[in-house]
Motif scaffolding. Sequence first.
Motif, PDB file in Angstrom:
ATOM      1  N   ALA A 170       0.826  -1.204   0.000  1.00 31.88           N
ATOM      2  CA  ALA A 170       0.000   0.000   0.000  1.00 31.88           C
ATOM      3  C   ALA A 170       0.863   1.259   0.000  1.00 31.88           C
ATOM      4  O   ALA A 170       0.574   2.229  -0.707  1.00 31.88           O
ATOM      5  N   ARG A 171       1.933   1.247   0.781  1.00 29.02           N
ATOM      6  CA  ARG A 171       2.838   2.407   0.796  1.00 29.02           C
ATOM      7  C   ARG A 171       3.585   2.517  -0.525  1.00 29.02           C
ATOM      8  O   ARG A 171       3.820   3.631  -1.032  1.00 29.02           O
ATOM      9  N   ALA A 172       3.961   1.377  -1.098  1.00 25.43           N
ATOM     10  CA  ALA A 172       4.652   1.392  -2.390  1.00 25.43           C
ATOM     11  C   ALA A 172       3.778   2.031  -3.457  1.00 25.43           C
ATOM     12  O   ALA A 172       4.257   2.788  -4.305  1.00 25.43           O
ATOM     13  N   GLN A 173       2.485   1.746  -3.414  1.00 21.76           N
ATOM     14  CA  GLN A 173       1.589   2.370  -4.383  1.00 21.76           C
ATOM     15  C   GLN A 173       1.451   3.865  -4.112  1.00 21.76           C
ATOM     16  O   GLN A 173       1.449   4.684  -5.043  1.00 21.76           O
ATOM     17  N   ALA A 174       1.356   4.244  -2.840  1.00 25.01           N
ATOM     18  CA  ALA A 174       1.199   5.654  -2.491  1.00 25.01           C
ATOM     19  C   ALA A 174       2.390   6.485  -2.957  1.00 25.01           C
ATOM     20  O   ALA A 174       2.226   7.641  -3.361  1.00 25.01           O
ATOM     21  N   MET A 175       3.601   5.903  -2.924  1.00 21.22           N
ATOM     22  CA  MET A 175       4.783   6.660  -3.348  1.00 21.22           C
ATOM     23  C   MET A 175       5.033   6.560  -4.848  1.00 21.22           C
ATOM     24  O   MET A 175       5.927   7.217  -5.367  1.00 21.22           O
ATOM     25  N   GLY A 176       4.250   5.733  -5.540  1.00 18.89           N
ATOM     26  CA  GLY A 176       4.389   5.626  -6.984  1.00 18.89           C
ATOM     27  C   GLY A 176       5.309   4.520  -7.456  1.00 18.89           C
ATOM     28  O   GLY A 176       5.596   4.417  -8.646  1.00 18.89           O
ATOM     29  N   LEU A 177       5.763   3.662  -6.537  1.00 19.45           N
ATOM     30  CA  LEU A 177       6.628   2.557  -6.926  1.00 19.45           C
ATOM     31  C   LEU A 177       5.872   1.533  -7.765  1.00 19.45           C
ATOM     32  O   LEU A 177       6.422   0.926  -8.677  1.00 19.45           O
ATOM     33  N   LEU A 181      -2.512  -2.004  -7.745  1.00 18.27           N
ATOM     34  CA  LEU A 181      -2.473  -2.894  -6.595  1.00 18.27           C
ATOM     35  C   LEU A 181      -3.751  -3.724  -6.589  1.00 18.27           C
ATOM     36  O   LEU A 181      -4.848  -3.183  -6.701  1.00 18.27           O
ATOM     37  N   VAL A 182      -3.605  -5.052  -6.469  1.00 20.15           N
ATOM     38  CA  VAL A 182      -4.763  -5.945  -6.524  1.00 20.15           C
ATOM     39  C   VAL A 182      -4.637  -7.008  -5.443  1.00 20.15           C
ATOM     40  O   VAL A 182      -3.576  -7.206  -4.849  1.00 20.15           O
ATOM     41  N   ALA A 183      -5.740  -7.702  -5.188  1.00 21.24           N
ATOM     42  CA  ALA A 183      -5.730  -8.806  -4.234  1.00 21.24           C
ATOM     43  C   ALA A 183      -4.805  -9.907  -4.753  1.00 21.24           C
ATOM     44  O   ALA A 183      -4.659 -10.090  -5.959  1.00 21.24           O
ATOM     45  N   PRO A 184      -4.172 -10.667  -3.832  1.00 22.17           N
ATOM     46  CA  PRO A 184      -3.232 -11.705  -4.275  1.00 22.17           C
ATOM     47  C   PRO A 184      -3.820 -12.684  -5.280  1.00 22.17           C
ATOM     48  O   PRO A 184      -3.151 -13.045  -6.258  1.00 22.17           O
ATOM     49  N   ASP A 185      -5.053 -13.100  -5.068  1.00 24.00           N
ATOM     50  CA  ASP A 185      -5.634 -14.076  -5.995  1.00 24.00           C
ATOM     51  C   ASP A 185      -6.093 -13.445  -7.302  1.00 24.00           C
ATOM     52  O   ASP A 185      -6.518 -14.157  -8.222  1.00 24.00           O
ATOM     53  N   ALA A 186      -5.988 -12.128  -7.422  1.00 19.28           N
ATOM     54  CA  ALA A 186      -6.390 -11.438  -8.653  1.00 19.28           C
ATOM     55  C   ALA A 186      -5.195 -10.991  -9.481  1.00 19.28           C
ATOM     56  O   ALA A 186      -5.376 -10.475 -10.590  1.00 19.28           O
ATOM     57  N   LEU A 187      -3.971 -11.204  -8.972  1.00 21.76           N
ATOM     58  CA  LEU A 187      -2.793 -10.646  -9.644  1.00 21.76           C
ATOM     59  C   LEU A 187      -2.611 -11.218 -11.047  1.00 21.76           C
ATOM     60  O   LEU A 187      -2.398 -10.459 -12.000  1.00 21.76           O
ATOM     61  N   ALA A 188      -2.685 -12.528 -11.185  1.00 20.14           N
ATOM     62  CA  ALA A 188      -2.450 -13.141 -12.491  1.00 20.14           C
ATOM     63  C   ALA A 188      -3.455 -12.642 -13.514  1.00 20.14           C
ATOM     64  O   ALA A 188      -3.096 -12.253 -14.631  1.00 20.14           O
ATOM     65  N   GLY A 189      -4.728 -12.627 -13.149  1.00 20.34           N
ATOM     66  CA  GLY A 189      -5.758 -12.180 -14.078  1.00 20.34           C
ATOM     67  C   GLY A 189      -5.639 -10.709 -14.418  1.00 20.34           C
ATOM     68  O   GLY A 189      -5.806 -10.307 -15.577  1.00 20.34           O
ATOM     69  N   ALA A 190      -5.351  -9.884 -13.411  1.00 22.47           N
ATOM     70  CA  ALA A 190      -5.221  -8.443 -13.646  1.00 22.47           C
ATOM     71  C   ALA A 190      -4.015  -8.144 -14.530  1.00 22.47           C
ATOM     72  O   ALA A 190      -4.065  -7.243 -15.383  1.00 22.47           O
TER      73      ALA A 190
END
Length: 259
Positions: A170-177, A181-190
């Motif tokens: 969440a912090r990585a997304q806030a700083m733009g890294l 950001l998605v749920a773990p079980d949604a990563l492959a599909g996203a």
Amino acid sequence: MSDPVLMESGGGIARITLNRPEARNALNAAMRDALARAIRAAEADGAVRVLVLRGAGPHGFCAGADIKEFTEVPSPTEFRQSRVHDSWIRPFDEARKPIIASIHGHCLGGGVEIALACDIRIASEDAVFALPETGLGVITGVGGSQRLPRVVGLGHALDMILTGERVPAARAQAMGLVSRLVAPDALAGATEELAARIAARPPMAVAFAKEAVRAAQDLPLREGMKLEVDLSTLLLNTEDRLEAARAFREKRPSRFTGR
């Protein structure tokens, strides 16, 4: 022994997998060489429009360098020469096709540097990022200190690099890294959805857009604006640009060929 890097392609997407799950996909010499070859092969494949880079296994994307390789310390001269001539990360910078990093679990040290060399970073909510090198008496070695400030800004970069602190997703997304950001079980599909969306667009336009945006990190504004105009002009008479205009008028999906 399994291959340290796997690649399979389909639907315009090359899926490249760091494949040392028993070592949390830690980077050793064999993996670095194989990764460079995979990026170059995907870049040279005319059927590939987008590259996706991911890590095998449940523990993470990449835990950084394999410390088993650091049993002997080279002389400063040997070390510098090896880094100057070490080209395994160079294919990322040379690639004209977009590269998406799909990140879960641990993304540490060299794993962060690989992710930074990609164009887009999508991560699961369980991802954790860190650059621990200063705590080990060294600094980043394949662009971390150079790419990170360009991505997240000077303050965030120095915070991560000087403290070595682990940064949750969440912090990585806030700083733009990471940009998504998605749920773990949604990563492959996203990740697949994101890659497919880019792959469906005119590949020359995508490549030129990437070139223009990447150049913006280094060029003065006036020079960057000139590059943008030059690249836009080159696209005017491409078959894909004309096809997009026809499809819009005829209210149908575009059929892009890459020409």
